[in-house]
Design an enzyme around this catalytic site. Structure first.
Site, PDB file in Angstrom:
ATOM      1  CG  ASN A   6      -1.938   1.091   1.205  1.00 42.39           C
ATOM      2  OD1 ASN A   6      -1.619   2.230   0.900  1.00 42.39           O
ATOM      3  ND2 ASN A   6      -3.170   0.760   1.539  1.00 42.39           N
ATOM      4  CG  HIS A   9       1.150   5.700   5.012  1.00 38.80           C
ATOM      5  ND1 HIS A   9       0.762   6.506   6.059  1.00 38.80           N
ATOM      6  CD2 HIS A   9       0.379   4.591   5.101  1.00 38.80           C
ATOM      7  CE1 HIS A   9      -0.181   5.918   6.760  1.00 38.80           C
ATOM      8  NE2 HIS A   9      -0.424   4.741   6.196  1.00 38.80           N
ATOM      9  NE  ARG A  17       6.415  21.848   3.532  1.00 36.33           N
ATOM     10  CZ  ARG A  17       7.719  22.139   3.656  1.00 36.33           C
ATOM     11  NH1 ARG A  17       8.500  21.310   4.354  1.00 36.33           N
ATOM     12  NH2 ARG A  17       8.222  23.214   3.117  1.00 36.33           N
ATOM     13  CG  HIS A  42      -8.511   4.016   1.085  1.00 30.07           C
ATOM     14  ND1 HIS A  42      -8.672   3.942   2.456  1.00 30.07           N
ATOM     15  CD2 HIS A  42      -9.738   4.331   0.591  1.00 30.07           C
ATOM     16  CE1 HIS A  42      -9.932   4.194   2.768  1.00 30.07           C
ATOM     17  NE2 HIS A  42     -10.595   4.446   1.652  1.00 30.07           N
ATOM     18  NE  ARG A  44      -9.711   8.743   4.313  1.00 29.12           N
ATOM     19  CZ  ARG A  44     -10.133   8.112   5.421  1.00 29.12           C
ATOM     20  NH1 ARG A  44      -9.606   6.948   5.748  1.00 29.12           N
ATOM     21  NH2 ARG A  44     -11.059   8.629   6.174  1.00 29.12           N
ATOM     22  NE  ARG A  48      -7.861  11.179   5.831  1.00 28.41           N
ATOM     23  CZ  ARG A  48      -8.218  10.745   7.045  1.00 28.41           C
ATOM     24  NH1 ARG A  48      -7.388   9.992   7.749  1.00 28.41           N
ATOM     25  NH2 ARG A  48      -9.406  11.055   7.536  1.00 28.41           N
ATOM     26  CD  GLU A  69      -7.297  -0.617   1.053  1.00 27.12           C
ATOM     27  OE1 GLU A  69      -6.833  -1.654   1.572  1.00 27.12           O
ATOM     28  OE2 GLU A  69      -7.098   0.527   1.518  1.00 27.12           O
ATOM     29  CB  THR A 100      -9.714   1.775   7.933  1.00 26.91           C
ATOM     30  OG1 THR A 100      -9.527   2.477   6.704  1.00 26.91           O
ATOM     31  CG2 THR A 100     -11.041   1.060   7.897  1.00 26.91           C
ATOM     32  CD  GLU A 150      -7.197  -6.181   3.163  1.00 26.52           C
ATOM     33  OE1 GLU A 150      -6.267  -5.620   3.757  1.00 26.52           O
ATOM     34  OE2 GLU A 150      -7.573  -5.842   2.019  1.00 26.52           O
ATOM     35  CG  HIS A 213      -5.817  -1.774  10.053  1.00 26.84           C
ATOM     36  ND1 HIS A 213      -6.062  -0.682   9.266  1.00 26.84           N
ATOM     37  CD2 HIS A 213      -5.771  -1.308  11.324  1.00 26.84           C
ATOM     38  CE1 HIS A 213      -6.189   0.401  10.024  1.00 26.84           C
ATOM     39  NE2 HIS A 213      -6.005   0.041  11.286  1.00 26.84           N
TER      40      HIS A 213
END
Length: 265
Positions: A6, A9, A17, A42, A44, A48, A69, A100, A150, A213
């Site tokens: 994933n 991040h 920034r 993901h 969202r 974000r 996702e 999540t 999952e 997770h």
């Protein structure tokens, strides 16, 4: 065991920034070349981290399958249906959450989830449901028509960290799990057993089983013991490790930990 990396991040760092660095596509290429079996992202509702343009670019340039996702929000579902990822994983979302917090409530939102699965299937997109590891959730996931589940491993990961790391002494201690060590150990064993039983039941129902997770370099070995789990989706711990080792090495280390040895007779 398939390893889904994933890369959300990486986008978190970029958006912090509001610049174009680090480049999410560079992260994609590094993951593709260093042991990832699929790319997980993901999209969202609050955007974000991953943006619409990121999804389009990743879908265009990824040499690996993309697991997208998403929530059951109609706007998001329309985007996913148009982009046609290799798989869509339906997850719960709250605007105020850091990440999540639990599995998708397949009972309260049964009708909405059924509609989402039908829409995705109409677009020839296989569906996985991100659910808590309970027998009831496995059965409902099968009933709703998902091909895969999952298992949300957040409780397991928190218990493991509270028992085996300095987390209890940090600002991020999980207050709800502030138990004596012997109780933490018992609860951890119960959480592992619940994941195992849910995995076995899901496979009997004909569902593929993934988990994710809070999985990291210290606790992932427990998931490797459960034969029914065929895929792990891991993000934050890999990106965190990459700060010190580089992303290539961080992925290679995780891939090594998630490779099962097969004894040929």
């Amino acid at each position: 065991m398939k390893l889904g990396v994933n890369i959300d991040h990486v986008a978190v760092l970029r958006e912090a920034r509001q610049v174009n660095d680090p480049d999410i596509l560079q992260a994609l290429y590094v993951a593709c070349e260093n042991g990832a079996d699929q790319i997980t992202i993901h999209l969202r509702e609050d955007r974000r981290h991953i943006q619409d343009s990121d999804v389009k670019n990743i879908m265009m340039f990824s040499k690996l399958p993309v697991n997208l996702e998403c929530s059951i929000n109609k706007e998001i579902l329309n985007i996913v249906s148009e982009l046609k990822p290799h798989r869509a994983t339906l997850v719960p979302e709250k605007r105020e959450e850091v990440t999540t917090e639990g599995g998708l409530d397949v009972f309260t939102y049964e009708d909405e989830i059924a509609y989402a699965i039908e829409q995705l299937h109409d677009s020839i997109i296989p569906v996985s449901l991100f659910v808590d590891p309970t027998i009831e959730a496995m059965e409902k996931s099968k009933e709703l028509g998902a091909e895969m589940v999952e298992l949300h491993t957040g409780l397991f990961a928190n218990l493991f960290a509270m028992l085996n790391s300095s987390l209890p002494h940090s600002n991020h201690a999980v207050k709800e799990l502030d138990f004596p060590r012997h109780q933490l150990s018992e609860k951890l064993e119960q959480a592992i057993e619940q994941i195992k039983l849910s995995s076995i039941h899901a496979k009997k129902l004909g569902l593929e089983v993934a988990a994710g997770h809070g999985l990291n370099y210290h606790n992932v070995h427990e998931m490797m013991k459960i034969e029914e789990i065929v895929e792990l989706n891991i993000g934050q711990s890999i990106i965190a490790r990459s700060v010190f080792t580089g992303l290539s090495e961080a992925i290679k280390e995780m891939k090594k930990l998630t490779t099962r040895c097969i004894n040929l007779k």
